[in-house]
Design a protein around this motif. Structure first.
Motif, short mmCIF file in Angstrom:
data_model
loop_
_atom_site.label_atom_id
_atom_site.label_comp_id
_atom_site.label_asym_id
_atom_site.label_seq_id
_atom_site.Cartn_x
_atom_site.Cartn_y
_atom_site.Cartn_z
N GLN A 16 0.82 -1.21 0.00
CA GLN A 16 0.00 0.00 0.00
C GLN A 16 0.85 1.26 0.00
O GLN A 16 0.53 2.24 -0.66
N ASP A 17 1.96 1.23 0.74
CA ASP A 17 2.81 2.41 0.89
C ASP A 17 4.27 1.97 0.80
O ASP A 17 4.85 1.53 1.80
N ALA B 267 10.76 1.49 5.14
CA ALA B 267 11.17 1.76 6.52
C ALA B 267 11.08 0.51 7.37
O ALA B 267 11.95 0.25 8.21
N PHE B 268 10.04 -0.29 7.15
CA PHE B 268 9.88 -1.53 7.90
C PHE B 268 11.05 -2.47 7.65
O PHE B 268 11.68 -2.98 8.58
N TYR C 281 9.17 2.10 -7.33
CA TYR C 281 9.90 0.83 -7.19
C TYR C 281 11.07 1.00 -6.23
O TYR C 281 11.81 1.98 -6.32
N ILE C 282 11.21 0.05 -5.34
CA ILE C 282 12.34 0.02 -4.42
C ILE C 282 12.74 -1.44 -4.27
O ILE C 282 11.89 -2.32 -4.13
N GLY D 271 11.79 -6.86 -3.51
CA GLY D 271 11.48 -5.56 -4.04
C GLY D 271 10.07 -5.13 -3.65
O GLY D 271 9.25 -5.95 -3.22
N LEU D 272 9.78 -3.85 -3.83
CA LEU D 272 8.48 -3.28 -3.45
C LEU D 272 7.92 -2.42 -4.57
O LEU D 272 8.66 -1.65 -5.21
N MET D 273 6.62 -2.55 -4.82
CA MET D 273 5.88 -1.66 -5.71
C MET D 273 4.51 -1.41 -5.10
O MET D 273 4.07 -2.16 -4.23
N GLN D 274 3.86 -0.37 -5.55
CA GLN D 274 2.47 -0.19 -5.14
C GLN D 274 1.64 -1.35 -5.69
O GLN D 274 1.86 -1.81 -6.81
#
Length: 265
Positions: free
Chosen positions: A150-151, A157-158, A174-175, A187-190
Motif C-alpha cells: 500500500q505504501d 522503513a519496515f 519501485y524500491i 522488491g516493493l511496488m504499489q
C-alpha cells in the motif's frame, strides 16, 4: 543485522503436481523432504513448495485467501529467447499466460504467467536483442519476490528496520534491497501498479499462499529478528520457540500481511 531472503515457500493444493510443473519449466535441482520440495534455482535463490494448509498453520495464519496474493516472483534471464522458452514451457505445462513474451518498455523483454498453484511469475531480460546463444535450461541472472504494498515508503522503513539495505530506489514506483549471491532479491511496488504490470486485477485478501523464510544463524538471532519486526509494526503470529527437531522458529506478518518464517537449525 541483515535479513537475507533464503527461500520463498509456495503453498499448493497438490505440492507434488506443483513441483512437477516447476521441474518441467525451470529444471531446478530438487530435494524432497517428505512432501516439502526445496528447489535450487540454478544458484540464484531457492523455491519451496508444500501443502497450503500446512504452510499456513506453520506460519500461524489462516489458510483462507482469494484473488491477488500481493506478490509476484520474478525470474531474470540473459537472452530474450530464453524468456520465450520459459514462457512457452510454462504454457505447455499448464500455466495461464498473462502476458506473452515480447518487447517491453525501457529496452527490456518480458512475459508473465500464472502457475497451476496460483503463483504469478514475471520472466524478463534486460535487453531486446540476442547477445549470445540461449542456454538450455535457461539459467537466471537473478530471482526474487516483488511485493505489492500500500505504501512503498512505509514498507521500505519496515524492512530497513530489520536490517535490509535499499539498493535501487525510485520513490513510490519501485524500491528493492541489496542481495547476496545465491539469495532471492526482495522488491516493493504499489499494489495496483504491480498487478497491472503482470495483467491481473489488484483485488485480493487473506493468505497469499506465500511464506518468505530467513535461515538464522542462531536462536538468539531468531529472537532478535522477531523483536525488531514487532517494534517496526509486524504482527507476531508464532512466538519464537525451540522445536522438537532441535531448531528455533518464529513467524510474523509484515504491515501488508506477508508472512515470514525466521528459523535456526
Amino acid at each position: 543485522m541483515s535479513l537475507p531472503l533464503n527461500i520463498a515457500i509456495l503453498g499448493a493444493e497438490d505440492p507434488a503436481a506443483a513441483q512437477e510443473f516447476y521441474a518441467a519449466v525451470l529444471a531446478p535441482k530438487v530435494q524432497d523432504y517428505g512432501g516439502f520440495f526445496r528447489s535450487d534455482l540454478h544458484g540464484a535463490g531457492d523455491l519451496g513448495v508444500t501443502d497450503v494448509s500446512a504452510l499456513a498453520a506453520e506460519a500461524g495464519v489462516s489458510a483462507e485467501g482469494s484473488g491477488f496474493g500481493g506478490y509476484i516472483i520474478f525470474y531474470v534471464l540473459e537472452q530474450p529467447s530464453e524468456v520465450v522458452a520459459v514462457v512457452e514451457a510454462a504454457a505447455a505445462a499448464g500455466a495461464e499466460i498473462l502476458k506473452p513474451a515480447k518487447k517491453a518498455l525501457f529496452g527490456s523483454f518480458s512475459g508473465a504467467f500464472r502457475a497451476p498453484d496460483g503463483a504469478v511469475w514475471k520472466v524478463s531480460c534486460e535487453r531486446r536483442k540476442e547477445t549470445a546463444a540461449a542456454r538450455s535450461p535457461a539459467v537466471p541472472v537473478e530471482t526474487g519476490i516483488l511485493l505489492g504494498v500500500q505504501d512503498p515508503r512505509a514498507s521500505t522503513a519496515f524492512y530497513t528496520a530489520l536490517g535490509m539495505e535499499a539498493d535501487r530506489d525510485y520513490g513510490a514506483k519501485y524500491i528493492d534491497f541489496t542481495v547476496a549471491a545465491g539469495q532471492l532479491r526482495l522488491g516493493l511496488m504499489q499494489r495496483k501498479g504491480l498487478a497491472k504490470d503482470v495483467g491481473i486485477a489488484p483485488e485480493g485478501s487473506g493468505f497469499g499462499r506465500l511464506v518468505l523464510s530467513h535461515d538464522a544463524a542462531s536462536a538468539e538471532e531468531v529472537d532478535a529478528v522477531l523483536s525488531r519486526a514487532e517494534q517496526a509494526g509486524a504482527v507476531i503470529t508464532v512466538a519464537p520457540a525451540a522445536q522438537e527437531w532441535g531448531g528455533h522458529v518464529g513467524c510474523f506478518t509484515d504491515p501488508d500481511g506477508i508472512a515470514w518464517k525466521i528459523a535456526s537449525a
